[in-house]
Design a protein around this motif. Structure first.
Motif, short mmCIF file in Angstrom:
data_model
loop_
_atom_site.label_atom_id
_atom_site.label_comp_id
_atom_site.label_asym_id
_atom_site.label_seq_id
_atom_site.Cartn_x
_atom_site.Cartn_y
_atom_site.Cartn_z
N PHE A 217 0.75 -1.15 -0.02
CA PHE A 217 0.00 -0.01 -0.16
C PHE A 217 0.90 1.07 -0.03
O PHE A 217 0.62 2.00 -0.68
CB PHE A 217 -1.01 -0.04 1.33
N LYS A 218 2.09 1.25 0.70
CA LYS A 218 2.80 2.32 0.70
C LYS A 218 3.55 2.75 -0.57
O LYS A 218 3.48 3.76 -0.98
CB LYS A 218 3.94 2.19 1.96
N LYS A 219 4.20 1.45 -1.18
CA LYS A 219 4.53 1.61 -2.41
C LYS A 219 3.51 2.37 -3.34
O LYS A 219 3.78 2.98 -4.25
CB LYS A 219 5.12 0.27 -2.97
N ARG A 220 2.50 1.69 -3.66
CA ARG A 220 1.40 2.12 -4.45
C ARG A 220 1.05 3.48 -4.41
O ARG A 220 0.86 4.37 -5.28
CB ARG A 220 0.12 1.05 -4.20
N LEU A 221 0.89 3.96 -2.95
CA LEU A 221 0.70 5.49 -2.69
C LEU A 221 1.68 6.21 -3.09
O LEU A 221 1.23 7.24 -3.72
CB LEU A 221 0.51 5.38 -1.18
N GLN A 222 2.95 5.90 -2.89
CA GLN A 222 4.19 6.58 -3.34
C GLN A 222 4.13 6.85 -4.86
O GLN A 222 4.37 7.89 -5.66
CB GLN A 222 5.64 5.98 -2.89
N ARG A 223 3.98 5.70 -5.53
CA ARG A 223 3.78 5.70 -7.06
C ARG A 223 2.53 6.56 -7.60
O ARG A 223 2.85 7.23 -8.53
CB ARG A 223 3.56 4.07 -7.51
N VAL B 197 0.70 11.49 -9.82
CA VAL B 197 -0.19 12.76 -9.84
C VAL B 197 0.87 14.02 -9.94
O VAL B 197 0.50 15.05 -10.81
CB VAL B 197 -1.04 12.74 -8.53
N TYR B 198 1.91 14.06 -9.24
CA TYR B 198 2.82 14.98 -9.21
C TYR B 198 3.20 15.39 -10.69
O TYR B 198 3.33 16.54 -11.09
CB TYR B 198 4.12 15.02 -8.45
#
Length: 193
Positions: free
Chosen positions: A70-76, A81-82
């Motif tokens: 989840f953390k990795k997916r959120l970071q990606r 988005v950026y």
């Protein structure tokens, strides 16, 4: 009490204790089947608890792995988005850059006042510096093979020179732009037949 009496009392106590031990061991001996059942029940309970502990460990590891994913997916997603926001912002300013370039060319052709041309050039150069800082490249080469990933063919016409192969960019009508491998806007071009 004399030492003789103390010794006798001590001996009686030892005899009583050893008799109790014999009775206890005889009682234990008589109930060996009960003891075996008790050991079996305890072993079953131990096995159940070990299985439960293993299940909890597995569940914990699965949850930890899910959290890491989840953390990795959120970071990606955050990076995506950026990147998309940056691309959208740059893309919105590209027509302004094109207009500045066209204005500069028109002023130079019209032999406008040098200070006015220098002012427009200064603004156009600052804009180009911003594009360079974000690694935005112009797509405006002529004489290169047509590439659908970079170009948008507006017109096909015969080349003036027979040495030019079919599918070559003859003229760029409007520059395109890209960041790295991603094309923000395709260059509008005329292609040879």
């Amino acid at each position: 009490m004399s030492s003789k009496e103390e010794k006798m009392e001590s001996a009686e106590k030892q005899a009583a204790t050893s008799n109790d031990d014999e009775v206890t061991s005889n009682e234990n001996f008589d109930s060996i089947e009960e003891l075996d059942e008790l050991v079996e029940e305890q072993q079953k309970r131990i096995n159940e608890l070990e299985e439960e502990i293993q299940s909890i460990k597995d569940n914990h590891l699965r949850k930890a792995a899910e959290m890491e994913n989840f953390k990795k997916r959120l970071q990606r997603e955050r990076e995506s988005v950026y990147q998309k926001s940056r691309e959208n912002a740059i893309e919105a300013f590209l027509p302004v850059n094109d207009d500045l370039r066209r204005t500069l060319e028109a002023l130079e052709q019209a032999n406008a006042d040098k200070s006015f041309v220098d002012g427009v050039r200064l603004v156009a150069d600052k804009f180009q510096d911003v594009l360079d800082r974000y690694n935005v490249e112009r797509i405006d080469e002529e004489g290169v093979p047509f590439d659908v990933n970079l170009h948008d063919a507006m017109l096909r016409q015969p080349a003036k020179d027979d040495s030019i192969e079919s599918g070559t960019v003859l003229q760029v009508l409007e520059s395109g732009y890209r960041i790295g491998d991603k094309t923000l806007r395709h260059a509008k071009v005329i292609v040879s037949e």
